[in-house]
Design a protein around this motif. Structure first.
Motif, PDB file in Angstrom:
ATOM      1  N   MET A 202       1.470 -31.429 -45.223  1.00 54.08           N
ATOM      2  CA  MET A 202       1.361 -31.202 -43.902  1.00 54.08           C
ATOM      3  C   MET A 202       1.490 -29.652 -43.451  1.00 54.08           C
ATOM      4  O   MET A 202       1.994 -28.800 -44.188  1.00 54.08           O
ATOM      5  N   SER A 203       0.936 -29.241 -42.327  1.00 59.99           N
ATOM      6  CA  SER A 203       0.970 -27.960 -41.825  1.00 59.99           C
ATOM      7  C   SER A 203       2.250 -27.382 -41.471  1.00 59.99           C
ATOM      8  O   SER A 203       3.070 -28.132 -40.969  1.00 59.99           O
ATOM      9  N   ASP A 204       2.286 -25.957 -41.882  1.00 63.04           N
ATOM     10  CA  ASP A 204       3.582 -25.347 -41.356  1.00 63.04           C
ATOM     11  C   ASP A 204       3.505 -24.914 -39.901  1.00 63.04           C
ATOM     12  O   ASP A 204       4.210 -24.211 -39.280  1.00 63.04           O
ATOM     13  N   PHE A 205       2.286 -24.941 -39.432  1.00 66.57           N
ATOM     14  CA  PHE A 205       1.985 -24.524 -37.864  1.00 66.57           C
ATOM     15  C   PHE A 205       2.381 -25.804 -37.111  1.00 66.57           C
ATOM     16  O   PHE A 205       1.902 -27.029 -37.304  1.00 66.57           O
ATOM     17  N   GLU A 206       2.532 -25.619 -35.796  1.00 64.49           N
ATOM     18  CA  GLU A 206       2.695 -26.576 -34.883  1.00 64.49           C
ATOM     19  C   GLU A 206       1.752 -26.101 -33.798  1.00 64.49           C
ATOM     20  O   GLU A 206       1.921 -25.437 -32.897  1.00 64.49           O
ATOM     21  N   PHE A 207       0.377 -26.726 -33.916  1.00 70.25           N
ATOM     22  CA  PHE A 207      -0.585 -26.414 -33.067  1.00 70.25           C
ATOM     23  C   PHE A 207      -0.271 -27.273 -31.528  1.00 70.25           C
ATOM     24  O   PHE A 207       0.038 -28.479 -31.579  1.00 70.25           O
ATOM     25  N   PRO A 208      -0.635 -26.591 -30.284  1.00 69.30           N
ATOM     26  CA  PRO A 208      -0.440 -27.436 -29.293  1.00 69.30           C
ATOM     27  C   PRO A 208      -1.988 -28.294 -29.191  1.00 69.30           C
ATOM     28  O   PRO A 208      -2.789 -28.270 -29.711  1.00 69.30           O
ATOM     29  N   ASP A 209      -1.433 -29.307 -28.315  1.00 67.95           N
ATOM     30  CA  ASP A 209      -2.342 -30.335 -28.170  1.00 67.95           C
ATOM     31  C   ASP A 209      -3.704 -29.945 -27.887  1.00 67.95           C
ATOM     32  O   ASP A 209      -4.777 -30.253 -28.297  1.00 67.95           O
ATOM     33  N   ASP A 210      -3.900 -28.951 -26.922  1.00 66.16           N
ATOM     34  CA  ASP A 210      -5.093 -28.441 -26.320  1.00 66.16           C
ATOM     35  C   ASP A 210      -6.027 -27.870 -27.479  1.00 66.16           C
ATOM     36  O   ASP A 210      -7.140 -28.228 -27.456  1.00 66.16           O
ATOM     37  N   LEU A 211      -5.308 -27.185 -28.555  1.00 61.57           N
ATOM     38  CA  LEU A 211      -5.994 -26.475 -29.491  1.00 61.57           C
ATOM     39  C   LEU A 211      -6.592 -27.628 -30.315  1.00 61.57           C
ATOM     40  O   LEU A 211      -7.736 -27.466 -30.778  1.00 61.57           O
ATOM     41  N   VAL A 212      -5.719 -28.616 -30.880  1.00 66.47           N
ATOM     42  CA  VAL A 212      -6.115 -29.775 -31.621  1.00 66.47           C
ATOM     43  C   VAL A 212      -7.345 -30.448 -31.015  1.00 66.47           C
ATOM     44  O   VAL A 212      -8.342 -30.820 -31.663  1.00 66.47           O
ATOM     45  N   ALA A 213      -7.272 -30.591 -29.849  1.00 68.09           N
ATOM     46  CA  ALA A 213      -8.138 -31.382 -29.022  1.00 68.09           C
ATOM     47  C   ALA A 213      -9.699 -30.772 -29.158  1.00 68.09           C
ATOM     48  O   ALA A 213     -10.589 -31.138 -29.344  1.00 68.09           O
ATOM     49  N   ALA A 214      -9.422 -29.358 -28.817  1.00 71.59           N
ATOM     50  CA  ALA A 214     -10.663 -28.432 -28.923  1.00 71.59           C
ATOM     51  C   ALA A 214     -11.211 -28.580 -30.239  1.00 71.59           C
ATOM     52  O   ALA A 214     -12.362 -28.474 -30.509  1.00 71.59           O
ATOM     53  N   GLU A 215     -10.371 -28.282 -31.425  1.00 74.22           N
ATOM     54  CA  GLU A 215     -11.127 -28.269 -32.595  1.00 74.22           C
ATOM     55  C   GLU A 215     -11.689 -29.693 -32.850  1.00 74.22           C
ATOM     56  O   GLU A 215     -12.717 -29.683 -33.671  1.00 74.22           O
ATOM     57  N   ARG A 216     -11.013 -30.630 -32.455  1.00 75.26           N
ATOM     58  CA  ARG A 216     -11.688 -32.225 -32.814  1.00 75.26           C
ATOM     59  C   ARG A 216     -12.797 -32.170 -32.004  1.00 75.26           C
ATOM     60  O   ARG A 216     -13.697 -32.646 -32.856  1.00 75.26           O
ATOM     61  N   GLU A 217     -12.924 -31.768 -30.916  1.00 74.37           N
ATOM     62  CA  GLU A 217     -14.063 -31.754 -30.219  1.00 74.37           C
ATOM     63  C   GLU A 217     -15.390 -30.956 -30.986  1.00 74.37           C
ATOM     64  O   GLU A 217     -16.566 -31.303 -31.187  1.00 74.37           O
ATOM     65  N   ALA A 218     -15.023 -29.854 -31.472  1.00 78.55           N
ATOM     66  CA  ALA A 218     -15.692 -28.978 -32.145  1.00 78.55           C
ATOM     67  C   ALA A 218     -16.443 -29.520 -33.455  1.00 78.55           C
ATOM     68  O   ALA A 218     -17.431 -29.651 -33.872  1.00 78.55           O
ATOM     69  N   TRP A 219     -15.486 -30.089 -34.099  1.00 75.10           N
ATOM     70  CA  TRP A 219     -15.728 -31.035 -35.359  1.00 75.10           C
ATOM     71  C   TRP A 219     -16.947 -31.973 -35.062  1.00 75.10           C
ATOM     72  O   TRP A 219     -17.631 -32.180 -36.268  1.00 75.10           O
ATOM     73  N   ALA A 220     -16.376 -32.835 -34.250  1.00 74.78           N
ATOM     74  CA  ALA A 220     -17.223 -33.799 -33.866  1.00 74.78           C
ATOM     75  C   ALA A 220     -18.888 -33.271 -33.343  1.00 74.78           C
ATOM     76  O   ALA A 220     -19.917 -33.884 -33.826  1.00 74.78           O
ATOM     77  N   ALA A 221     -18.721 -32.254 -32.827  1.00 76.11           N
ATOM     78  CA  ALA A 221     -19.981 -31.424 -32.583  1.00 76.11           C
ATOM     79  C   ALA A 221     -20.848 -30.954 -33.737  1.00 76.11           C
ATOM     80  O   ALA A 221     -21.989 -31.192 -33.827  1.00 76.11           O
ATOM     81  N   ILE A 222     -19.844 -30.357 -34.665  1.00 74.78           N
ATOM     82  CA  ILE A 222     -20.681 -29.942 -35.903  1.00 74.78           C
ATOM     83  C   ILE A 222     -21.081 -31.280 -36.689  1.00 74.78           C
ATOM     84  O   ILE A 222     -22.647 -31.120 -37.048  1.00 74.78           O
ATOM     85  N   GLN A 223     -20.696 -32.327 -36.816  1.00 81.80           N
ATOM     86  CA  GLN A 223     -21.023 -33.644 -37.237  1.00 81.80           C
ATOM     87  C   GLN A 223     -22.325 -34.208 -36.705  1.00 81.80           C
ATOM     88  O   GLN A 223     -23.226 -34.618 -37.604  1.00 81.80           O
ATOM     89  N   ALA A 224     -22.437 -34.087 -35.430  1.00 83.30           N
ATOM     90  CA  ALA A 224     -23.494 -34.416 -34.785  1.00 83.30           C
ATOM     91  C   ALA A 224     -24.612 -33.524 -34.642  1.00 83.30           C
ATOM     92  O   ALA A 224     -25.622 -33.685 -33.998  1.00 83.30           O
ATOM     93  N   GLY A 225     -24.436 -32.218 -35.156  1.00 89.70           N
ATOM     94  CA  GLY A 225     -25.576 -31.282 -35.270  1.00 89.70           C
ATOM     95  C   GLY A 225     -25.663 -30.601 -33.697  1.00 89.70           C
ATOM     96  O   GLY A 225     -26.767 -30.244 -33.223  1.00 89.70           O
TER      97      GLY A 225
END
Length: 65
Positions: A1-24
């Motif tokens: 597990m990560s030593d970082f405690e990421f805020p929910d909005d940052l995790v959500a933004a990265e999830r959105e970006a990852w989904a966009a990467i996968q969808a091209g």
């Protein structure tokens, strides 16, 4: 597990970006927004941005690890 405690909005933004990467469909605007938020988080938390970025990507892309 990560030593970082990421805020929910940052995790959500990265999830959105990852989904966009996968969808091209990642846009420069979305990528830039995630980077801006990550930079702000790293500055606020006083952590290395590169280490935080690697941990964030790992947390979103490989949550089982």
């Amino acid at each position: 597990m990560s030593d970082f405690e990421f805020p929910d909005d940052l995790v959500a933004a990265e999830r959105e970006a990852w989904a966009a990467i996968q969808a091209g469909a990642l846009t420069p605007e979305l990528a830039g927004a995630v980077q801006d938020r990550l930079n702000a988080y790293a500055t606020e938390a006083g952590v290395d941005r590169y280490k935080a970025e690697m941990a964030l990507k790992r947390a979103v892309r490989h949550p089982e690890g």
